[in-house]
Design a protein around this motif. Structure first.
Motif, PDB file in Angstrom:
ATOM      1  N   SER A  25      44.072  63.665  56.587  1.00 10.11           N
ATOM      2  CA  SER A  25      44.292  64.157  57.894  1.00 10.11           C
ATOM      3  C   SER A  25      45.640  64.916  58.111  1.00 10.11           C
ATOM      4  CB  SER A  25      44.620  62.867  58.713  1.00 10.11           C
ATOM      5  OG  SER A  25      45.724  61.862  58.223  1.00 10.11           O
ATOM      6  N   LEU A  26      46.778  64.594  57.520  1.00 13.67           N
ATOM      7  CA  LEU A  26      47.735  65.657  57.359  1.00 13.67           C
ATOM      8  C   LEU A  26      47.545  66.893  56.671  1.00 13.67           C
ATOM      9  CD1 LEU A  26      50.749  62.794  57.163  1.00 13.67           C
ATOM     10  CD2 LEU A  26      49.547  63.770  59.007  1.00 13.67           C
ATOM     11  N   GLY A  27      46.665  67.080  55.728  1.00 12.91           N
ATOM     12  CA  GLY A  27      46.662  68.322  54.984  1.00 12.91           C
ATOM     13  C   GLY A  27      45.299  69.048  55.596  1.00 12.91           C
ATOM     14  N   GLY A  28      44.972  68.526  56.615  1.00 14.74           N
ATOM     15  CA  GLY A  28      43.660  69.169  57.396  1.00 14.74           C
ATOM     16  C   GLY A  28      42.438  69.166  56.631  1.00 14.74           C
ATOM     17  N   PHE A  29      42.084  67.747  56.031  1.00 19.33           N
ATOM     18  CA  PHE A  29      41.024  67.935  55.197  1.00 19.33           C
ATOM     19  C   PHE A  29      39.856  66.765  55.738  1.00 19.33           C
ATOM     20  CE2 PHE A  29      44.475  68.874  52.048  1.00 19.33           C
ATOM     21  CZ  PHE A  29      44.099  70.012  51.459  1.00 19.33           C
ATOM     22  N   GLY A  30      40.179  66.533  56.908  1.00 19.58           N
ATOM     23  CA  GLY A  30      39.052  65.792  57.750  1.00 19.58           C
ATOM     24  C   GLY A  30      39.461  64.414  57.337  1.00 19.58           C
ATOM     25  N   ALA A  31      38.353  63.546  57.361  1.00 16.72           N
ATOM     26  CA  ALA A  31      38.510  62.044  57.484  1.00 16.72           C
ATOM     27  C   ALA A  31      38.577  61.604  55.970  1.00 16.72           C
ATOM     28  CB  ALA A  31      37.408  61.407  58.042  1.00 16.72           C
ATOM     29  N   ASP A  32      39.017  60.514  55.700  1.00 14.64           N
ATOM     30  CA  ASP A  32      38.847  60.049  54.175  1.00 14.64           C
ATOM     31  C   ASP A  32      37.822  59.537  53.825  1.00 14.64           C
ATOM     32  OD1 ASP A  32      38.825  57.159  54.811  1.00 14.64           O
ATOM     33  OD2 ASP A  32      40.949  56.872  55.042  1.00 14.64           O
ATOM     34  N   PRO A  33      37.274  59.369  52.727  1.00 11.73           N
ATOM     35  CA  PRO A  33      36.011  59.058  52.079  1.00 11.73           C
ATOM     36  C   PRO A  33      35.608  57.672  52.814  1.00 11.73           C
ATOM     37  CG  PRO A  33      37.232  59.696  50.341  1.00 11.73           C
ATOM     38  CD  PRO A  33      38.168  59.618  51.423  1.00 11.73           C
ATOM     39  N   LEU A  34      36.374  56.738  52.754  1.00  8.79           N
ATOM     40  CA  LEU A  34      35.800  55.522  53.460  1.00  8.79           C
ATOM     41  C   LEU A  34      35.529  55.668  54.870  1.00  8.79           C
ATOM     42  CD1 LEU A  34      35.466  52.342  53.015  1.00  8.79           C
ATOM     43  CD2 LEU A  34      37.772  52.129  53.700  1.00  8.79           C
ATOM     44  N   ALA A  35      36.141  56.622  55.797  1.00  7.75           N
ATOM     45  CA  ALA A  35      35.860  56.796  56.962  1.00  7.75           C
ATOM     46  C   ALA A  35      34.637  57.160  57.276  1.00  7.75           C
ATOM     47  CB  ALA A  35      37.060  57.475  57.654  1.00  7.75           C
ATOM     48  N   ARG A  36      34.345  58.462  56.276  1.00  7.57           N
ATOM     49  CA  ARG A  36      33.053  59.165  56.215  1.00  7.57           C
ATOM     50  C   ARG A  36      32.024  58.286  55.921  1.00  7.57           C
ATOM     51  NH1 ARG A  36      35.121  64.448  52.727  1.00  7.57           N
ATOM     52  NH2 ARG A  36      36.722  65.112  54.402  1.00  7.57           N
ATOM     53  N   ALA A  37      32.198  57.376  55.109  1.00  2.00           N
ATOM     54  CA  ALA A  37      30.946  56.576  54.507  1.00  2.00           C
ATOM     55  C   ALA A  37      30.643  55.547  55.294  1.00  2.00           C
ATOM     56  CB  ALA A  37      31.551  55.892  53.041  1.00  2.00           C
ATOM     57  N   GLY A  39      31.217  55.624  59.077  1.00  2.00           N
ATOM     58  CA  GLY A  39      30.969  56.095  60.388  1.00  2.00           C
ATOM     59  C   GLY A  39      32.230  55.660  60.999  1.00  2.00           C
ATOM     60  N   GLU A  40      33.699  55.970  60.554  1.00  2.00           N
ATOM     61  CA  GLU A  40      34.766  55.734  61.178  1.00  2.00           C
ATOM     62  C   GLU A  40      34.868  54.252  61.384  1.00  2.00           C
ATOM     63  OE1 GLU A  40      37.046  57.986  61.739  1.00  2.00           O
ATOM     64  OE2 GLU A  40      36.014  59.684  60.780  1.00  2.00           O
ATOM     65  N   GLN A  41      34.191  53.401  60.914  1.00  2.22           N
ATOM     66  CA  GLN A  41      34.630  52.040  61.094  1.00  2.22           C
ATOM     67  C   GLN A  41      35.869  51.583  60.565  1.00  2.22           C
ATOM     68  OE1 GLN A  41      31.214  49.038  60.919  1.00  2.22           O
ATOM     69  NE2 GLN A  41      30.218  50.745  60.049  1.00  2.22           N
ATOM     70  N   ALA A 257      30.741  41.952  48.851  1.00  7.38           N
ATOM     71  CA  ALA A 257      29.211  42.157  49.201  1.00  7.38           C
ATOM     72  C   ALA A 257      29.064  42.090  50.782  1.00  7.38           C
ATOM     73  CB  ALA A 257      28.235  41.210  48.604  1.00  7.38           C
ATOM     74  N   ALA A 258      29.661  40.921  51.300  1.00  7.29           N
ATOM     75  CA  ALA A 258      29.500  40.883  52.542  1.00  7.29           C
ATOM     76  C   ALA A 258      30.505  42.039  53.626  1.00  7.29           C
ATOM     77  CB  ALA A 258      30.272  39.637  53.125  1.00  7.29           C
ATOM     78  N   LEU A 259      31.440  42.551  52.995  1.00  6.01           N
ATOM     79  CA  LEU A 259      32.124  43.735  53.529  1.00  6.01           C
ATOM     80  C   LEU A 259      30.959  45.113  53.565  1.00  6.01           C
ATOM     81  CD1 LEU A 259      35.667  44.080  52.366  1.00  6.01           C
ATOM     82  CD2 LEU A 259      34.901  43.541  54.810  1.00  6.01           C
ATOM     83  N   VAL A 260      30.407  44.947  52.469  1.00  5.54           N
ATOM     84  CA  VAL A 260      29.538  46.507  52.342  1.00  5.54           C
ATOM     85  C   VAL A 260      28.277  46.101  53.229  1.00  5.54           C
ATOM     86  CG1 VAL A 260      27.779  47.525  51.001  1.00  5.54           C
ATOM     87  CG2 VAL A 260      30.097  46.981  49.989  1.00  5.54           C
ATOM     88  N   ILE A 261      27.808  44.954  53.534  1.00  9.34           N
ATOM     89  CA  ILE A 261      26.896  44.747  54.500  1.00  9.34           C
ATOM     90  C   ILE A 261      27.130  44.973  56.125  1.00  9.34           C
ATOM     91  CG2 ILE A 261      25.202  42.656  55.415  1.00  9.34           C
ATOM     92  CD1 ILE A 261      25.186  41.672  52.701  1.00  9.34           C
ATOM     93  N   ALA A 262      28.553  44.383  55.949  1.00  9.07           N
ATOM     94  CA  ALA A 262      29.077  44.503  57.408  1.00  9.07           C
ATOM     95  C   ALA A 262      29.208  46.064  57.865  1.00  9.07           C
ATOM     96  CB  ALA A 262      30.366  44.003  57.341  1.00  9.07           C
ATOM     97  N   PHE A 263      29.638  46.814  56.832  1.00  6.03           N
ATOM     98  CA  PHE A 263      29.586  48.407  57.007  1.00  6.03           C
ATOM     99  C   PHE A 263      28.167  48.924  57.556  1.00  6.03           C
ATOM    100  CE2 PHE A 263      33.494  48.598  54.078  1.00  6.03           C
ATOM    101  CZ  PHE A 263      34.360  48.709  55.253  1.00  6.03           C
ATOM    102  N   TYR A 268      32.115  45.757  60.781  1.00  2.00           N
ATOM    103  CA  TYR A 268      33.061  45.452  59.828  1.00  2.00           C
ATOM    104  C   TYR A 268      34.187  44.657  60.628  1.00  2.00           C
ATOM    105  CZ  TYR A 268      37.378  46.822  57.755  1.00  2.00           C
ATOM    106  OH  TYR A 268      38.841  47.000  57.355  1.00  2.00           O
ATOM    107  N   ALA A 269      34.426  45.190  62.184  1.00  2.00           N
ATOM    108  CA  ALA A 269      35.715  44.600  62.691  1.00  2.00           C
ATOM    109  C   ALA A 269      35.478  42.942  62.801  1.00  2.00           C
ATOM    110  CB  ALA A 269      35.506  45.507  64.096  1.00  2.00           C
ATOM    111  N   LEU A 270      34.338  42.678  62.658  1.00  2.21           N
ATOM    112  CA  LEU A 270      34.035  41.006  63.073  1.00  2.21           C
ATOM    113  C   LEU A 270      34.075  40.297  61.505  1.00  2.21           C
ATOM    114  CD1 LEU A 270      31.582  41.088  65.658  1.00  2.21           C
ATOM    115  CD2 LEU A 270      33.887  41.158  65.890  1.00  2.21           C
ATOM    116  N   VAL A 271      33.879  41.074  60.635  1.00  2.00           N
ATOM    117  CA  VAL A 271      33.564  40.413  59.116  1.00  2.00           C
ATOM    118  C   VAL A 271      34.991  40.455  58.291  1.00  2.00           C
ATOM    119  CG1 VAL A 271      32.420  40.520  56.973  1.00  2.00           C
ATOM    120  CG2 VAL A 271      31.292  40.685  59.250  1.00  2.00           C
TER     121      VAL A 271
END
Length: 372
Positions: A25-37, A39-41, A257-263, A268-271
């Protein structure tokens, strides 16, 4: 509590994960890989901060339980957080900000002018943010045009929730709440229920958030702040029930695995409140990096210095060279700042604090507890 753990290593990893995430974000390279993967969750930096709060809830509850007097607990917490924060603010206000102001307005300002010019002056920044709660994020136009915006230090938002968790834990200790083994689980259920309500209908929490604000507990209506409080309470719960918890690799894989399924299911916010604490504390208890503690705990210094240093690098144009040079330079500078902060600010203050409340042992460095 078993001293053979990797809490110090894990905090260092979390601090560097925040630097990595902010480099996008500070370097102007967009969202980080987890956010992209996802959907910003989730963002890598936010997950790392929640990890800090989980570890903090676990270890600070242990500290509260061991403290013979409440004043000692409070003294420990202030000694751990405040000196490093104040020195960092002084460096920011009297060195970093004036240097970039003078570069931006070469020949037009003197040093004193760079400190007092504008409604969001450097001196105003220092005074208004002195109480850990950041109410002024920018200093005039120091970082005008930066990809990440004007903020001097966006990472500092977490310090006020962290300190208020300490305060409420101290109150709970004073009232004898920690002696009831169901206290933390009950708090977790209550706050998680409010978290679910806030995710579904944010305005429903406005009255409660307004009341909490009167007792200096800010931001409960915001998902990020609420998650920080919930993560701390999750750490408390795991500590209170540590004797019943098995740190099993099989359970850790199930939690992952539960986190991946939640994504995938967009929940995710509930798991995460049920899975992330187990994963974090499993790693703390099972990773074989206990020896890193002998070098010191640089995580707090890295965390509080990295953001302004990254803003300086972005303002100097380093991000034009690409993500890798920007991140590596950010990490190197943050590590250096973390080392200096630990070696010449945090460790001496902690040693002095221990000497006040107990007979000093000059040959032994203080055993640290976490900060955000």
């Amino acid at each position: 509590m078993d001293r053979r753990n990797s809490f110090t290593f894990l905090r260092l990893a979390f601090a560097l994960a925040v630097v990595f995430s902010h480099s996008f974000s500070l370097g102007g390279f967009g969202a980080d890989p987890l956010a992209r993967a996802t959907g910003e969750q989730a963002h890598i930096g936010v997950v790392a901060v929640l990890g800090f709060f989980i570890v903090s809830g676990f270890l600070i509850t242990a500290s509260a339980e061991r403290s013979a007097a409440l004043w000692r607990f409070a003294f420990n917490r202030i000694a751990r957080i405040l000196p490093g924060f104040l020195v960092m603010q002084l460096v920011t206000v009297f060195a970093l900000a004036p240097a970039f102001m003078l570069l931006r307005h070469a020949g037009q300002l003197g040093y004193w002018d760079s400190l007092v010019i504008g409604p969001n002056s450097a001196i105003s920044y220092l005074i208004r943010n002195a109480g850990l709660r950041v109410v002024q994020y920018s200093i005039t136009d120091v970082f005008r045009g930066n990809p990440g915006g004007y903020a001097m230090n966006g990472s500092l938002w977490s310090l006020a929730p962290e300190m208020m968790c300490y305060v409420w834990l101290g109150v709970l200790t004073l009232l004898g709440g920690l002696r009831w083994k169901y206290m933390a689980p009950v708090l977790f259920v209550v706050v998680f229920s409010l978290h679910v309500l806030g995710e579904a209908h944010p305005p429903a929490l406005y009255p409660l958030a307004g009341w909490l604000q009167k007792v200096n507990t800010y931001g409960f209506h915001l998902s990020l702040h609420r998650s920080a409080y919930l993560a701390f309470i999750a750490g408390m719960t795991c500590y209170q029930w540590r004797a019943a918890v098995r740190w099993s690799g099989r359970f850790a894989l199930i939690a992952l695995a539960a986190l991946v399924i939640a994504f995938c299911a967009k929940c995710y916010a509930l798991v995460w409140p049920f899975t992330l604490p187990y994963l974090v504390l499993f790693l703390a208890h099972r990773l074989p990096f206990q020896r890193i503690e002998k070098w010191g705990d640089f995580s707090y210094g890295i965390y509080i210095y990295a953001f302004p240093l990254q803003q300086c690098l972005a303002s100097a144009g380093l991000s034009r060279l690409g993500f890798a040079p920007f991140f590596l330079a950010s990490a190197a500078l943050a590590l250096g700042a973390g080392f200096v902060s630990w070696r010449w600010v945090e460790a001496p203050v902690l040693f002095w604090a221990r000497a006040i409340r107990a007979k000093p042992e000059p040959s032994v460095l203080p055993v640290l507890e976490p900060a955000v």
